[in-house]
Design a protein around this motif. Structure first.
Motif, PDB file in Angstrom:
ATOM      1  N   LYS A  67       2.965   5.266  -3.229  1.00  0.00           N
ATOM      2  CA  LYS A  67       2.449   5.946  -1.594  1.00  0.00           C
ATOM      3  C   LYS A  67       2.202   7.063  -2.209  1.00  0.00           C
ATOM      4  O   LYS A  67       3.307   8.206  -2.253  1.00  0.00           O
ATOM      5  CB  LYS A  67       2.989   5.846  -0.648  1.00  0.00           C
ATOM      6  CG  LYS A  67       2.975   4.868   0.501  1.00  0.00           C
ATOM      7  CD  LYS A  67       3.552   4.387   0.665  1.00  0.00           C
ATOM      8  CE  LYS A  67       2.613   2.910   1.899  1.00  0.00           C
ATOM      9  NZ  LYS A  67       3.453   3.240   4.083  1.00  0.00           N
ATOM     10  N   TRP A 110      -4.728  -5.113  -7.584  1.00  0.00           N
ATOM     11  CA  TRP A 110      -5.302  -4.940  -5.882  1.00  0.00           C
ATOM     12  C   TRP A 110      -4.267  -6.231  -5.549  1.00  0.00           C
ATOM     13  O   TRP A 110      -3.638  -6.139  -4.293  1.00  0.00           O
ATOM     14  CB  TRP A 110      -6.991  -4.906  -5.776  1.00  0.00           C
ATOM     15  CG  TRP A 110      -6.885  -3.424  -6.366  1.00  0.00           C
ATOM     16  CD1 TRP A 110      -8.414  -3.747  -7.219  1.00  0.00           C
ATOM     17  CD2 TRP A 110      -6.649  -2.786  -5.974  1.00  0.00           C
ATOM     18  NE1 TRP A 110      -8.828  -2.189  -7.102  1.00  0.00           N
ATOM     19  CE2 TRP A 110      -7.699  -1.608  -6.625  1.00  0.00           C
ATOM     20  CE3 TRP A 110      -6.228  -2.035  -4.633  1.00  0.00           C
ATOM     21  CZ2 TRP A 110      -7.949  -0.280  -5.677  1.00  0.00           C
ATOM     22  CZ3 TRP A 110      -6.069  -0.738  -4.102  1.00  0.00           C
ATOM     23  CH2 TRP A 110      -7.292   0.022  -5.152  1.00  0.00           C
ATOM     24  N   GLN A 139      -1.888  -5.611  -2.668  1.00  0.00           N
ATOM     25  CA  GLN A 139      -2.438  -6.188  -1.406  1.00  0.00           C
ATOM     26  C   GLN A 139      -0.964  -7.027  -1.069  1.00  0.00           C
ATOM     27  O   GLN A 139      -0.434  -7.047   0.476  1.00  0.00           O
ATOM     28  CB  GLN A 139      -3.095  -6.974  -1.555  1.00  0.00           C
ATOM     29  CG  GLN A 139      -4.698  -6.523  -1.267  1.00  0.00           C
ATOM     30  CD  GLN A 139      -5.824  -7.447  -1.274  1.00  0.00           C
ATOM     31  OE1 GLN A 139      -5.814  -8.530  -1.619  1.00  0.00           O
ATOM     32  NE2 GLN A 139      -7.212  -6.685  -1.889  1.00  0.00           N
ATOM     33  N   LYS A 188      -2.571  -0.293   1.159  1.00  0.00           N
ATOM     34  CA  LYS A 188      -3.966   0.222   1.102  1.00  0.00           C
ATOM     35  C   LYS A 188      -4.509   0.588   0.243  1.00  0.00           C
ATOM     36  O   LYS A 188      -4.021   1.822  -0.320  1.00  0.00           O
ATOM     37  CB  LYS A 188      -4.015   0.047   2.255  1.00  0.00           C
ATOM     38  CG  LYS A 188      -3.749  -0.284   3.634  1.00  0.00           C
ATOM     39  CD  LYS A 188      -4.543  -0.091   4.836  1.00  0.00           C
ATOM     40  CE  LYS A 188      -3.460   1.473   5.590  1.00  0.00           C
ATOM     41  NZ  LYS A 188      -1.988   1.324   5.447  1.00  0.00           N
ATOM     42  N   SER A 231      -5.760   2.951   0.441  1.00  0.00           N
ATOM     43  CA  SER A 231      -5.604   4.832   0.836  1.00  0.00           C
ATOM     44  C   SER A 231      -4.964   5.794   0.736  1.00  0.00           C
ATOM     45  O   SER A 231      -4.197   6.702   1.704  1.00  0.00           O
ATOM     46  CB  SER A 231      -6.532   4.713   2.237  1.00  0.00           C
ATOM     47  OG  SER A 231      -5.560   3.622   3.323  1.00  0.00           O
ATOM     48  N   ASP A 232      -3.705   4.734   0.332  1.00  0.00           N
ATOM     49  CA  ASP A 232      -1.961   4.587   0.349  1.00  0.00           C
ATOM     50  C   ASP A 232      -1.573   5.703  -1.070  1.00  0.00           C
ATOM     51  O   ASP A 232      -0.695   6.432  -1.234  1.00  0.00           O
ATOM     52  CB  ASP A 232      -1.588   3.387   0.037  1.00  0.00           C
ATOM     53  CG  ASP A 232      -1.253   3.021   1.629  1.00  0.00           C
ATOM     54  OD1 ASP A 232      -1.433   3.723   2.911  1.00  0.00           O
ATOM     55  OD2 ASP A 232      -0.897   1.688   2.090  1.00  0.00           O
TER      56      ASP A 232
END
Length: 443
Positions: free
Chosen positions: A128, A146, A150, A155, A157-158
């Motif tokens: 993050k 990914w 996941q 995400k 956007s993190d």
């Protein structure tokens, strides 16, 4: 007239034989050109495919493989589906296409998460707010990242992600713009080794492979052994848990089985030549099904893998032998049963024939018409009984024919005896009449 027809037939035969021979010759001389989809030239798939192409043409000049650069596994699958490539190297975590068939598992690949020491990243969960360099979109490494993110609940956007080539990613990392690089590479990769030795970088574990495998069964728990990238001090300094996949060689299902069998044979029987060109070839193996695509092996490759398997009869010789013994015993039992049945039929027929012989004897000795009538009634009664036995299969057709001959003979003898008695009766009546006349004359 015959020569008129024979000459065209002979000429046609010569033409057909010549055409067949020419086609056979052309087929033997034909050059087969195939295209193999790989990856970026700076990656590992492209040079590995080059090694395959070089060794294949050395062993069989009629097989020429053109190596093309691509963005990775996803693009390779698309090219395979569109028939723009007949061969492809792909990771087994890539979505398969119906046209694809397996030839071989090429080598194991491990997920490498490389981070800068000052980034503070200790696991995937620490991404993050960080910047990570990924492989190009469409590559197996890009898709694999990914899947991992996941699983750890991250995400897009993190964190910030930048796709690109290995050179572009290492440039971002070396300059401090990127905090991490994610790549899927064979353990011991020179690319990773150079990066670890020339920058302040370290490997971070991905320690939930077993959990990821529950939803993604093609993933495998893997280890990067202690000291893989440096012996002293050891890099990594412990056996590092991570996730693994397989690089596999696929082929279109419509490629001729003999061509695929030839390529498979070269992969396994010319391993030394391949290893000399690319050391990763030491890991080529037959697809096991445990970590591969849920798609079948190409029939040409399977024919090579089955080359030493015994044929059906040899593989099942014990079962076949036992079955044959049971069949032999069963047939023998049936034959014995049939023999007993036929013997029973014959015995019954013989019984009727003996009765007929007795009736014939009695017919010859019969002295009255009443005896003859009784004998004939017995004959018809016996015939009726024999007909019923024939209908019930208690006697066979041959025995019936034999019986009818005896029966007709008995009937004829009875009839003849009846005629003899009638003639004898007439003679007696005449003699009696003559004797009466004589007596009258004497008086």
């Amino acid at each position: 007239m015959q020569n008129k027809f024979l000459f065209p037939i002979a000429l046609l035969s010569v033409v057909l034989i010549g055409s067949f021979g020419w086609n056979l010759h052309q087929d033997k001389q034909r050059v087969y050109e195939l295209t193999i989809a790989t990856g970026n030239k700076t990656g590992i798939y492209y040079p590995f495919a080059q090694a395959i192409a070089e060794v294949v043409i050395q062993e069989n000049p009629r097989l020429r493989i053109k190596v093309v650069e691509t963005q990775g596994s996803k693009e390779n699958m698309r090219l395979l589906q569109a028939n723009k490539a007949q061969l492809a190297i792909v990771q087994n975590d890539t979505e398969a296409v119906p046209e694809g068939r397996l030839i071989a598992s090429l080598f194991k690949e491990a997920f490498h998460l490389i981070v800068s020491e000052q980034s503070g990243i200790q696991s995937v969960s620490d991404f993050k707010g960080k910047h990570i360099a990924l492989m190009d979109k469409g590559s197996g490494s890009y898709s694999a990242f990914w899947l991992v993110s996941q699983h750890y609940g991250l995400k897009a956007s993190d964190f910030k992600s930048t796709p690109g080539s290995w050179a572009e990613g290492t440039k971002l990392f070396a300059s401090g713009e990127a905090d991490a690089i994610f790549r899927v590479l064979p353990p011991g990769s020179d690319l990773v080794s150079d990066l670890l030795q020339n920058t302040r970088a370290k490997l971070v574990p991905i320690d939930q492979a077993a959990a990821m495998k529950i939803k993604l069964p093609y993933l495998q728990a893997n280890l990067i052994p202690k000291g893989t990238y440096k012996g002293a001090p050891a890099v990594p300094d412990v056996d590092l848990p991570t996730v693994g996949v397989e690089a596999t060689l696929l082929v279109r299902q419509d490629v001729h089985p003999e061509i695929v069998k030839e390529i498979t044979q070269i992969l396994f029987e010319r391993r030394r030549n391949l290893v000399a060109a690319n050391r990763l070839a030491t890991m080529i193996s037959q697809p096991s099904g445990s970590g591969s695509f849920a798609i079948p092996i190409h029939e040409g490759a399977q024919a090579y893998y089955d080359r030493e398997k015994p044929d059906f009869f040899a593989a099942n010789s014990n079962v076949i032998g036992l079955s044959f013994s049971f069949v032999t015993l069963f047939v023998s039992w049936l034959l014995q049963l049939r023999a007993r049945f036929l013997q029973t039929q014959k015995n019954r027929a013989d019984k009727f024939n003996l009765i007929i012989l007795n009736l014939i004897q009695r017919s010859r000795q019969a002295g009255t018409f009443e005896e003859i009538d009784r004998l004939q009634e017995e004959l018809f009664e016996i015939f009726k009984q024999v007909m019923e036995d024939l209908d019930q299969d208690r006697i066979d057709a041959d025995s019936f024919h034999s019986f009818t001959f005896s029966w007709e003979t008995a009937l004829k003898i009875a009839s003849d005896r009846e005629k003899s008695l009638r003639n004898l009766s007439l003679v007696c009546d005449d003699l009696k009449s003559d004797f009466t006349e004589v007596k009258k004359m004497e008086k």
